[in-house]
Design an enzyme around this catalytic site. Structure first.
Site, PDB file in Angstrom:
ATOM      1  N   TYR A 164      -0.950  12.490  11.567  1.00 34.90           N
ATOM      2  CA  TYR A 164      -0.054  12.569  10.414  1.00 34.90           C
ATOM      3  C   TYR A 164      -0.326  13.826   9.588  1.00 34.90           C
ATOM      4  O   TYR A 164      -1.383  14.436   9.666  1.00 34.90           O
ATOM      5  CB  TYR A 164      -0.218  11.341   9.518  1.00 34.90           C
ATOM      6  CG  TYR A 164      -1.594  11.174   8.910  1.00 34.90           C
ATOM      7  CD1 TYR A 164      -1.914  11.714   7.662  1.00 34.90           C
ATOM      8  CD2 TYR A 164      -2.592  10.477   9.602  1.00 34.90           C
ATOM      9  CE1 TYR A 164      -3.177  11.565   7.106  1.00 34.90           C
ATOM     10  CE2 TYR A 164      -3.864  10.325   9.054  1.00 34.90           C
ATOM     11  CZ  TYR A 164      -4.150  10.871   7.812  1.00 34.90           C
ATOM     12  OH  TYR A 164      -5.398  10.730   7.271  1.00 34.90           O
ATOM     13  N   LYS A 174       1.189  12.269  -1.266  1.00 32.53           N
ATOM     14  CA  LYS A 174       0.541  12.370   0.048  1.00 32.53           C
ATOM     15  C   LYS A 174       1.492  12.047   1.188  1.00 32.53           C
ATOM     16  O   LYS A 174       1.464  12.721   2.229  1.00 32.53           O
ATOM     17  CB  LYS A 174      -0.670  11.440   0.109  1.00 32.53           C
ATOM     18  CG  LYS A 174      -1.454  11.540   1.423  1.00 32.53           C
ATOM     19  CD  LYS A 174      -2.732  10.711   1.387  1.00 32.53           C
ATOM     20  CE  LYS A 174      -3.495  10.866   2.701  1.00 32.53           C
ATOM     21  NZ  LYS A 174      -4.776  10.095   2.683  1.00 32.53           N
ATOM     22  N   HIS A 175       2.327  11.032   1.020  1.00 30.72           N
ATOM     23  CA  HIS A 175       3.162  10.556   2.125  1.00 30.72           C
ATOM     24  C   HIS A 175       4.659  10.786   1.908  1.00 30.72           C
ATOM     25  O   HIS A 175       5.359  11.214   2.827  1.00 30.72           O
ATOM     26  CB  HIS A 175       2.897   9.065   2.358  1.00 30.72           C
ATOM     27  CG  HIS A 175       1.470   8.739   2.630  1.00 30.72           C
ATOM     28  ND1 HIS A 175       0.816   9.127   3.775  1.00 30.72           N
ATOM     29  CD2 HIS A 175       0.545   8.062   1.879  1.00 30.72           C
ATOM     30  CE1 HIS A 175      -0.443   8.705   3.746  1.00 30.72           C
ATOM     31  NE2 HIS A 175      -0.634   8.061   2.604  1.00 30.72           N
ATOM     32  N   GLU A 219       0.646   7.992  -3.525  1.00 31.03           N
ATOM     33  CA  GLU A 219       1.403   7.641  -2.321  1.00 31.03           C
ATOM     34  C   GLU A 219       2.611   8.555  -2.144  1.00 31.03           C
ATOM     35  O   GLU A 219       2.933   8.970  -1.023  1.00 31.03           O
ATOM     36  CB  GLU A 219       1.843   6.173  -2.388  1.00 31.03           C
ATOM     37  CG  GLU A 219       0.706   5.181  -2.230  1.00 31.03           C
ATOM     38  CD  GLU A 219      -0.007   5.317  -0.892  1.00 31.03           C
ATOM     39  OE1 GLU A 219       0.663   5.308   0.161  1.00 31.03           O
ATOM     40  OE2 GLU A 219      -1.245   5.448  -0.905  1.00 31.03           O
ATOM     41  N   TRP A 238       4.169   5.301   5.270  1.00 35.19           N
ATOM     42  CA  TRP A 238       3.583   6.530   5.780  1.00 35.19           C
ATOM     43  C   TRP A 238       4.390   7.084   6.955  1.00 35.19           C
ATOM     44  O   TRP A 238       4.637   6.370   7.931  1.00 35.19           O
ATOM     45  CB  TRP A 238       2.158   6.284   6.258  1.00 35.19           C
ATOM     46  CG  TRP A 238       1.236   5.680   5.237  1.00 35.19           C
ATOM     47  CD1 TRP A 238       1.419   5.596   3.888  1.00 35.19           C
ATOM     48  CD2 TRP A 238      -0.029   5.058   5.509  1.00 35.19           C
ATOM     49  NE1 TRP A 238       0.354   4.981   3.301  1.00 35.19           N
ATOM     50  CE2 TRP A 238      -0.557   4.635   4.258  1.00 35.19           C
ATOM     51  CE3 TRP A 238      -0.769   4.829   6.664  1.00 35.19           C
ATOM     52  CZ2 TRP A 238      -1.788   3.989   4.157  1.00 35.19           C
ATOM     53  CZ3 TRP A 238      -1.995   4.195   6.560  1.00 35.19           C
ATOM     54  CH2 TRP A 238      -2.494   3.785   5.323  1.00 35.19           C
ATOM     55  N   HIS A 264       0.849  -1.193   0.000  1.00 38.48           N
ATOM     56  CA  HIS A 264       0.000   0.000   0.000  1.00 38.48           C
ATOM     57  C   HIS A 264       0.882   1.239   0.000  1.00 38.48           C
ATOM     58  O   HIS A 264       0.757   2.096  -0.858  1.00 38.48           O
ATOM     59  CB  HIS A 264      -0.941  -0.005   1.215  1.00 38.48           C
ATOM     60  CG  HIS A 264      -1.916   1.121   1.235  1.00 38.48           C
ATOM     61  ND1 HIS A 264      -2.950   1.216   2.148  1.00 38.48           N
ATOM     62  CD2 HIS A 264      -2.025   2.233   0.459  1.00 38.48           C
ATOM     63  CE1 HIS A 264      -3.653   2.321   1.923  1.00 38.48           C
ATOM     64  NE2 HIS A 264      -3.098   2.960   0.913  1.00 38.48           N
TER      65      HIS A 264
END
Length: 423
Positions: free
Chosen positions: A113, A163-164, A160, A105, A102
């Site tokens: 977060y 965002k992270h 991904e 993070w 996935h």
């Protein structure tokens, strides 16, 4: 007459070079497309030269939260790095015997977060970036194990990262010496895959007798115990519609994401969405086991596609449509111990099996493994162990506690089948 190529005529005919403005312009228009293609091919073939991450002498760990003076050497505020994995079943993604990635993070030490921390670095060409830095093997692996449920892998990776990935402080451009634009991208994806490879969730669960099934259910405590036994810390499990579909592993980091040491830790913050009991672990679409229960003591011939008997693996027991333990090294059925590792070796039209005790064979209708045993050539039926064409074995009872049950090929009180789970 031999034909002369255009390139030869251009090079050796002085009239071409002593041209008028109009002719030279026409020549330029002719050459330019080929020149640009050559230049593009050259740069695609040569990996980009990347700078180096900042050298850090600190030994600080990212959590618990402390005052961080250099966010290039300690991930802050995202000090709890969480490697997350998916189990997608409908539609399914990735191999039938593996979870998929996935993301990675950077959660805060308390479980909260940040997200989308640098829109200027929300790159939209992840595949091209990885290729430009010579990461074709990484990209190939991602195409198998980091896949989107809707088939939009590139968009998934972009999400991904944006965002992270942009919230990992040690990946900031200022944290590199002689920074090459986008070089932080392969660092992020490589570290995520390296962690994923060390966290074989499918094998960890299979070793504890927790295998995909359309009928079996498990408790949260069973799943957590299996993961903790394999990796030493508690993981966070998530469910959707009562079925297990995500696992999250937490780390603190001593140093930077690029060069630091990842220390496994129990998760902080967040809660599991799984019930305490009755958790389904469904097979992926078109694969796995789909036995149908006809009673508590009988397991009919399973259907579906299981793993291939090759190399090392475990033999997990399924009885009455429910996963129940596995075979241990002597060839006996056990429900509460450590599963034995078996080695399958091709032989004729089938394969032989061996455990740490020796070869495995059937003698007087009894399955045993040991140093003096003559190896039997087994076959497979839909991923299940088969003898003389049948994947149904028998025992006097379902094992419980420390009691082991001898496995027979002739009829007895309980029917059981053994599914191969590659190690």
């Amino acid at each position: 007459m031999r034909r002369t190529s255009k390139s030869y005529k251009i090079e050796h005919n002085p009239r071409v070079w002593n041209c008028s403005i109009r002719n030279c312009f026409s020549l330029f228009r002719f050459i330019m497309p080929f020149f640009s293609e050559i230049v593009l091919a050259f740069f695609l073939a040569v990996p980009a030269l990347a700078g180096t991450p900042k050298s850090c002498s600190t030994s600080s760990i990212s959590c618990p939260a402390t005052t961080v003076s250099d966010t290039c050497c300690v991930n802050s505020p995202g000090g709890q790095l969480v490697q997350t994995q998916f189990w997608d079943t409908n539609p399914s993604t990735g191999p039938s015997n593996s979870w998929t990635v996935h993301g990675l993070w950077p959660d805060h030490c308390d479980g909260t977060y940040d997200s989308n921390c640098d829109t200027k670095r929300a790159y939209t060409n992840i595949s091209q970036i990885l290729t430009s830095f010579g990461k074709t093997d990484l990209l190939s692996y991602m195409n198998t194990y980091w896949v989107d449920i809707n088939g939009n892998d590139e968009t998934f990776w972009e999400h991904e990262w944006a965002k992270h990935g942009t919230c990992v402080s040690t990946l900031a451009p200022s944290c590199y010496t002689s920074y090459t634009p986008t070089q932080e991208v392969p660092d992020y994806f490589q570290k995520t895959i390296d962690l994923f490879k060390s966290l074989d969730s499918y094998s960890a669960l299979s070793k504890a007798g927790i295998v995909p099934s359309t009928t079996a259910t498990y408790t949260s405590a069973q799943i957590q115990a299996a993961l903790k036994s394999a990796f030493g810390v508690t993981a966070m499990i998530q469910c959707a519609s009562g079925a297990l579909d995500e696992i999250r592993y937490s780390y603190y980091v001593q140093g930077s994401l690029q060069t630091g040491t990842f220390v496994p830790t129990n998760p902080v913050g967040g809660t599991s969405s799984c019930a305490s009991t009755g958790i389904k672990y469904l097979p992926k679409s078109g694969s796995g086991t789909t036995p149908t229960s006809t009673g508590t003591s009988t397991a009919p011939a399973p259907t579906g596609t299981g793993g291939s008997f090759s190399g090392s693996g475990y033999l997990n027991a399924v009885t009455g449509g429910t996963a129940k333990g596995c075979l241990i090294s002597a060839g006996t059925w056990y429900s509460s111990g450590t599963c034995a590792t078996y080695t399958a070796t091709a032989s004729g039209t089938g394969f032989t099996l061996a455990s740490s005790k020796g070869a495995c064979g059937v003698s007087s209708s009894t399955l045993t493994c040991g140093s003096g045993v003559t190896a039997t050539v087994f076959t497979a039926v839909n991923g299940y162990l088969a003898y003389s064409g049948s994947s149904t074995f028998y025992a006097a009872a379902v094992p419980s506690g420390s009691t082991q049950q001898t496995v027979y090929t002739s009829s007895n009180s309980v029917s059981v089948s053994f599914q191969w789970a590659a190690k």
